[in-house]
Scaffold this active site. Structure first.
Site, PDB file in Angstrom:
ATOM      1  N   ILE A   1     -49.066 -33.013 -21.529  1.00  0.00           N
ATOM      2  CA  ILE A   1     -49.313 -34.462 -21.586  1.00  0.00           C
ATOM      3  C   ILE A   1     -50.686 -34.749 -22.199  1.00  0.00           C
ATOM      4  O   ILE A   1     -50.809 -35.612 -23.082  1.00  0.00           O
ATOM      5  CB  ILE A   1     -49.212 -35.076 -20.164  1.00  0.00           C
ATOM      6  CG1 ILE A   1     -47.787 -34.909 -19.626  1.00  0.00           C
ATOM      7  CG2 ILE A   1     -49.606 -36.548 -20.183  1.00  0.00           C
ATOM      8  CD1 ILE A   1     -47.607 -35.248 -18.162  1.00  0.00           C
TER       9      ILE A   1
ATOM     10  N   THR B   1     -53.021 -40.842 -14.781  1.00  0.00           N
ATOM     11  CA  THR B   1     -51.546 -40.844 -14.737  1.00  0.00           C
ATOM     12  C   THR B   1     -51.065 -39.510 -14.179  1.00  0.00           C
ATOM     13  O   THR B   1     -49.895 -39.175 -14.327  1.00  0.00           O
ATOM     14  CB  THR B   1     -50.946 -41.034 -16.153  1.00  0.00           C
ATOM     15  OG1 THR B   1     -51.475 -40.010 -16.997  1.00  0.00           O
ATOM     16  CG2 THR B   1     -51.240 -42.398 -16.728  1.00  0.00           C
ATOM     17  N   SER B   2     -51.980 -38.745 -13.558  1.00  0.00           N
ATOM     18  CA  SER B   2     -51.597 -37.401 -13.122  1.00  0.00           C
ATOM     19  C   SER B   2     -51.149 -37.375 -11.660  1.00  0.00           C
ATOM     20  O   SER B   2     -49.952 -37.390 -11.384  1.00  0.00           O
ATOM     21  CB  SER B   2     -52.738 -36.433 -13.403  1.00  0.00           C
ATOM     22  OG  SER B   2     -52.263 -35.129 -13.289  1.00  0.00           O
ATOM     23  N   ARG B   3     -52.092 -37.311 -10.744  1.00  0.00           N
ATOM     24  CA  ARG B   3     -51.762 -37.378  -9.321  1.00  0.00           C
ATOM     25  C   ARG B   3     -52.891 -38.118  -8.611  1.00  0.00           C
ATOM     26  O   ARG B   3     -54.065 -37.928  -8.926  1.00  0.00           O
ATOM     27  CB  ARG B   3     -51.619 -35.977  -8.710  1.00  0.00           C
ATOM     28  CG  ARG B   3     -50.309 -35.267  -9.044  1.00  0.00           C
ATOM     29  CD  ARG B   3     -49.084 -35.910  -8.387  1.00  0.00           C
ATOM     30  NE  ARG B   3     -47.841 -35.231  -8.708  1.00  0.00           N
ATOM     31  CZ  ARG B   3     -47.041 -35.521  -9.724  1.00  0.00           C
ATOM     32  NH1 ARG B   3     -47.349 -36.500 -10.545  1.00  0.00           N
ATOM     33  NH2 ARG B   3     -45.913 -34.854  -9.909  1.00  0.00           N
TER      34      ARG B   3
ATOM     35  N   ASP C   1     -51.740 -44.902 -12.471  1.00  0.00           N
ATOM     36  CA  ASP C   1     -50.286 -44.911 -12.293  1.00  0.00           C
ATOM     37  C   ASP C   1     -49.924 -44.143 -11.025  1.00  0.00           C
ATOM     38  O   ASP C   1     -48.757 -44.061 -10.655  1.00  0.00           O
ATOM     39  CB  ASP C   1     -49.625 -44.258 -13.517  1.00  0.00           C
ATOM     40  CG  ASP C   1     -48.107 -44.344 -13.464  1.00  0.00           C
ATOM     41  OD1 ASP C   1     -47.595 -45.460 -13.256  1.00  0.00           O
ATOM     42  OD2 ASP C   1     -47.437 -43.300 -13.623  1.00  0.00           O
TER      43      ASP C   1
ATOM     44  N   GLU D   1     -49.763 -43.162  -2.230  1.00  0.00           N
ATOM     45  CA  GLU D   1     -48.642 -43.868  -2.861  1.00  0.00           C
ATOM     46  C   GLU D   1     -47.308 -43.673  -2.149  1.00  0.00           C
ATOM     47  O   GLU D   1     -46.403 -44.490  -2.275  1.00  0.00           O
ATOM     48  CB  GLU D   1     -48.504 -43.456  -4.337  1.00  0.00           C
ATOM     49  CG  GLU D   1     -48.016 -42.033  -4.543  1.00  0.00           C
ATOM     50  CD  GLU D   1     -47.803 -41.711  -6.033  1.00  0.00           C
ATOM     51  OE1 GLU D   1     -48.719 -41.976  -6.839  1.00  0.00           O
ATOM     52  OE2 GLU D   1     -46.730 -41.189  -6.372  1.00  0.00           O
TER      53      GLU D   1
ATOM     54  N   HIS E   1     -46.341 -45.374 -10.485  1.00  0.00           N
ATOM     55  CA  HIS E   1     -45.796 -44.077 -10.917  1.00  0.00           C
ATOM     56  C   HIS E   1     -44.627 -44.270 -11.890  1.00  0.00           C
ATOM     57  O   HIS E   1     -43.535 -43.732 -11.691  1.00  0.00           O
ATOM     58  CB  HIS E   1     -45.358 -43.251  -9.703  1.00  0.00           C
ATOM     59  CG  HIS E   1     -45.531 -41.778  -9.923  1.00  0.00           C
ATOM     60  ND1 HIS E   1     -46.152 -40.946  -9.033  1.00  0.00           N
ATOM     61  CD2 HIS E   1     -45.172 -40.979 -10.959  1.00  0.00           C
ATOM     62  CE1 HIS E   1     -46.148 -39.711  -9.496  1.00  0.00           C
ATOM     63  NE2 HIS E   1     -45.554 -39.707 -10.678  1.00  0.00           N
ATOM     64  N   GLN E   2     -44.882 -45.051 -12.925  1.00  0.00           N
ATOM     65  CA  GLN E   2     -43.823 -45.346 -13.889  1.00  0.00           C
ATOM     66  C   GLN E   2     -44.051 -44.675 -15.236  1.00  0.00           C
ATOM     67  O   GLN E   2     -43.281 -44.881 -16.169  1.00  0.00           O
ATOM     68  CB  GLN E   2     -43.669 -46.865 -14.085  1.00  0.00           C
ATOM     69  CG  GLN E   2     -44.803 -47.504 -14.889  1.00  0.00           C
ATOM     70  CD  GLN E   2     -44.539 -48.961 -15.223  1.00  0.00           C
ATOM     71  OE1 GLN E   2     -44.795 -49.827 -14.394  1.00  0.00           O
ATOM     72  NE2 GLN E   2     -44.043 -49.245 -16.407  1.00  0.00           N
ATOM     73  N   ALA E   3     -45.128 -43.857 -15.337  1.00  0.00           N
ATOM     74  CA  ALA E   3     -45.472 -43.293 -16.648  1.00  0.00           C
ATOM     75  C   ALA E   3     -44.316 -42.481 -17.237  1.00  0.00           C
ATOM     76  O   ALA E   3     -44.096 -42.469 -18.435  1.00  0.00           O
ATOM     77  CB  ALA E   3     -46.729 -42.443 -16.539  1.00  0.00           C
ATOM     78  N   PHE E   4     -43.560 -41.812 -16.366  1.00  0.00           N
ATOM     79  CA  PHE E   4     -42.467 -40.955 -16.853  1.00  0.00           C
ATOM     80  C   PHE E   4     -41.226 -41.756 -17.214  1.00  0.00           C
ATOM     81  O   PHE E   4     -40.289 -41.203 -17.786  1.00  0.00           O
ATOM     82  CB  PHE E   4     -42.069 -39.957 -15.738  1.00  0.00           C
ATOM     83  CG  PHE E   4     -41.279 -40.611 -14.633  1.00  0.00           C
ATOM     84  CD1 PHE E   4     -41.901 -41.388 -13.679  1.00  0.00           C
ATOM     85  CD2 PHE E   4     -39.902 -40.493 -14.574  1.00  0.00           C
ATOM     86  CE1 PHE E   4     -41.176 -42.021 -12.677  1.00  0.00           C
ATOM     87  CE2 PHE E   4     -39.150 -41.117 -13.575  1.00  0.00           C
ATOM     88  CZ  PHE E   4     -39.802 -41.881 -12.627  1.00  0.00           C
TER      89      PHE E   4
HETATM   90  P1  NAI Z   1     -49.447 -28.887 -18.017  1.00  0.00           P
HETATM   91  O1  NAI Z   1     -49.321 -27.762 -17.070  1.00  0.00           O
HETATM   92  O2  NAI Z   1     -48.796 -28.787 -19.367  1.00  0.00           O
HETATM   93  O3  NAI Z   1     -50.992 -29.204 -18.280  1.00  0.00           O
HETATM   94  C1  NAI Z   1     -51.961 -29.216 -17.278  1.00  0.00           C
HETATM   95  C2  NAI Z   1     -53.251 -28.687 -17.886  1.00  0.00           C
HETATM   96  O4  NAI Z   1     -54.278 -28.826 -16.899  1.00  0.00           O
HETATM   97  C3  NAI Z   1     -53.169 -27.208 -18.279  1.00  0.00           C
HETATM   98  O5  NAI Z   1     -53.603 -27.055 -19.614  1.00  0.00           O
HETATM   99  C4  NAI Z   1     -54.102 -26.525 -17.290  1.00  0.00           C
HETATM  100  O6  NAI Z   1     -54.776 -25.405 -17.834  1.00  0.00           O
HETATM  101  C5  NAI Z   1     -55.077 -27.658 -16.988  1.00  0.00           C
HETATM  102  N1  NAI Z   1     -55.826 -27.474 -15.742  1.00  0.00           N
HETATM  103  C6  NAI Z   1     -55.410 -26.873 -14.599  1.00  0.00           C
HETATM  104  N2  NAI Z   1     -56.401 -26.913 -13.690  1.00  0.00           N
HETATM  105  C7  NAI Z   1     -57.440 -27.551 -14.269  1.00  0.00           C
HETATM  106  C8  NAI Z   1     -58.748 -27.874 -13.839  1.00  0.00           C
HETATM  107  N3  NAI Z   1     -59.186 -27.541 -12.615  1.00  0.00           N
HETATM  108  N4  NAI Z   1     -59.557 -28.522 -14.711  1.00  0.00           N
HETATM  109  C9  NAI Z   1     -59.126 -28.825 -15.966  1.00  0.00           C
HETATM  110  N5  NAI Z   1     -57.908 -28.534 -16.425  1.00  0.00           N
HETATM  111  C10 NAI Z   1     -57.078 -27.903 -15.585  1.00  0.00           C
HETATM  112  O7  NAI Z   1     -48.934 -30.170 -17.240  1.00  0.00           O
HETATM  113  P2  NAI Z   1     -48.472 -31.555 -17.860  1.00  0.00           P
HETATM  114  O8  NAI Z   1     -47.014 -31.538 -18.124  1.00  0.00           O
HETATM  115  O9  NAI Z   1     -49.384 -31.932 -18.960  1.00  0.00           O
HETATM  116  O10 NAI Z   1     -48.675 -32.535 -16.609  1.00  0.00           O
HETATM  117  C11 NAI Z   1     -49.963 -32.805 -16.089  1.00  0.00           C
HETATM  118  C12 NAI Z   1     -49.815 -33.552 -14.782  1.00  0.00           C
HETATM  119  O11 NAI Z   1     -49.280 -34.852 -15.032  1.00  0.00           O
HETATM  120  C13 NAI Z   1     -48.825 -32.902 -13.800  1.00  0.00           C
HETATM  121  O12 NAI Z   1     -49.456 -31.934 -12.980  1.00  0.00           O
HETATM  122  C14 NAI Z   1     -48.351 -34.070 -12.994  1.00  0.00           C
HETATM  123  O13 NAI Z   1     -49.112 -34.134 -11.814  1.00  0.00           O
HETATM  124  C15 NAI Z   1     -48.641 -35.295 -13.856  1.00  0.00           C
HETATM  125  N6  NAI Z   1     -47.432 -36.043 -14.220  1.00  0.00           N
HETATM  126  C16 NAI Z   1     -47.381 -37.387 -13.962  1.00  0.00           C
HETATM  127  C17 NAI Z   1     -46.274 -38.129 -14.306  1.00  0.00           C
HETATM  128  C18 NAI Z   1     -46.199 -39.613 -14.067  1.00  0.00           C
HETATM  129  O14 NAI Z   1     -45.117 -40.206 -14.189  1.00  0.00           O
HETATM  130  N7  NAI Z   1     -47.293 -40.288 -13.762  1.00  0.00           N
HETATM  131  C19 NAI Z   1     -45.105 -37.491 -14.908  1.00  0.00           C
HETATM  132  C20 NAI Z   1     -45.289 -36.089 -15.214  1.00  0.00           C
HETATM  133  C21 NAI Z   1     -46.403 -35.399 -14.844  1.00  0.00           C
END
Ligand code: NAI
Length: 335
Positions: A158, A235-237, A261, A266, A298-301
């Site tokens: 992302i 938009t992560s957690r 988001d 939540e 939490h609608q980003a997805f």
């Molecule tokens: P991903 O695994 O592809 O990327 C996460 C990145 O964070 C990796 O490159 C990893 O090396 C890095 N990382 C891990 N620990 C770290 C730290 N301490 N400091 C800096 N970087 C660090 O995951 P993706 O698919 O990009 O998703 C990221 C997050 O987005 C998910 O964990 C999820 O919580 C959130 N998410 C939110 C959604 C939403 O609807 N709001 C939908 C999908 C995911």
């Protein structure tokens, strides 16, 4: 052979729509439950061999031991993040766990950009004003994105998609990641230290997972080391931000704009229509009182493409795990 029974928790009408559509290829017997999975409900499981859960289901060690006793073999997360599942407990009980590692990074990245543009250019306010025949511009002043420094924490699926979009706005992109990616660097993202990212970004967007190390990554200390007037997007957690510290930073104007988001509490609010209810969470109420805070639930997805991908990948992983086959997508298998 009897069809595999799946209990799908936290089910919404759109989950049923997409899972029913793609289940035609598998013929699983899916039962949809509106409630989330947690200790209060785990005992309803009878002869289901798989449960399908979402971001706010509570798949703790305690819940997993009951699932195991009931004969559940598969926990399928229909999301990417898995901070709500005790993987060690699943492993201990021999339960397989799968997720959808990348259903639509663009969907989440584009939503992060939507939060920035809305907060900055105040289109949500303009929309309401103009419907009331107020054509004044006072209070709608924004800033150009071009030339601004954008800090991206976590440049995975992302985060890297977000970098590409922001690059097209003419921003300088700096990134921090535990595992920097060569392709991201080659696309023009400069990797810097966390300290440098915090100190020099005009906009910071969080795209790393929530874990013990990243819990409250944004706190009183890190907020103080940011540029005054920073825009922060999450938009992560929700657990990445200490919300109480964030409220202080908004009051002192250290943070000029906040777009989230996700929110650490939540699970008691999001994905529900609480119109007319008394919200007991004073922290979210305080956040919502700021004119420069934008919260989405939490609608980003939430795009058609993402929901199609989620249903297809989840059903395929369940099918392969159930048949004891090698999964096509190894990243989807957590245990
Ligand atoms: P991903 O695994 O592809 O990327 C996460 C990145 O964070 C990796 O490159 C990893 O090396 C890095 N990382 C891990 N620990 C770290 C730290 N301490 N400091 C800096 N970087 C660090 O995951 P993706 O698919 O990009 O998703 C990221 C997050 O987005 C998910 O964990 C999820 O919580 C959130 N998410 C939110 C959604 C939403 O609807 N709001 C939908 C999908 C995911």
């Amino acid at each position: 052979m009897k069809p595999l029974k799946i209990l799908l928790f936290s089910a919404k009408p759109y989950d049923k729509q997409f899972f029913d559509l793609y289940n035609k290829a598998y013929g699983f017997q899916i039962e949809y439950l509106e409630t989330h999975l947690g200790p209060h409900i785990v005992n309803v499981i009878q002869d289901e061999k798989a449960v399908c859960v979402f971001v706010n289901d509570k798949v703790t060690g305690e819940v997993i031991s009951v699932l195991a006793r009931k004969g559940v073999k598969i926990i399928a997360l229909r999301c990417a993040g898995y901070n709500n599942v005790d993987l060690d407990a699943a492993s201990l009980h021999g339960i397989r766990v799968c997720r959808v590692p990348e259903y639509s990074p663009q969907a989440v990245a584009e939503h992060a950009v939507a939060l920035i543009l809305t907060l900055n250019r105040k289109t949500h306010k303009a929309y309401n004003r103009i419907r009331e025949q107020n054509f004044s511009l006072t209070g709608l002043l924004g800033f150009n994105l071009s030339g601004k420094t954008v800090g991206v924490i976590g440049t995975g699926n992302i985060g890297s998609a977000f970098c590409r979009i922001m690059k097209a706005f003419g921003c300088r992109i700096i990134g921090y990641d535990l595992s920097p990616r060569l392709d991201v660097e080659q696309s023009g993202v400069e990797y810097v230290t966390m300290e440098e990212l915090l100190a020099s970004s005009d906009i910071i967007s969080l795209h790393c997972p929530l874990n013990e190390e990243t819990h409250y990554l944004i706190n009183e200390k890190t907020l103080a080391s940011m540029k005054k007037g920073v825009t922060l997007i999450n938009t992560s957690r929700g657990g990445l931000i200490n919300t109480t510290d964030m409220i202080q930073a908004l009051k002192s104007k250290q943070v000029a704009y906040l777009g989230i988001d996700v929110y650490e509490q939540e699970d008691k609010l999001f994905f529900r229509d609480l119109t007319g209810s008394i919200i007991e969470d004073d922290v979210i109420q305080r956040l919502l009182s700021f004119p420069n805070v934008l919260v989405t639930a939490h609608q980003a997805f939430f795009t058609e493409e993402a929901l199609s991908e989620i249903a297809q990948v989840t059903l395929k992983s369940i099918d392969q795990l159930y048949k004891g086959q090698q999964a096509d997508n190894q990243q989807a298998i957590l245990v």
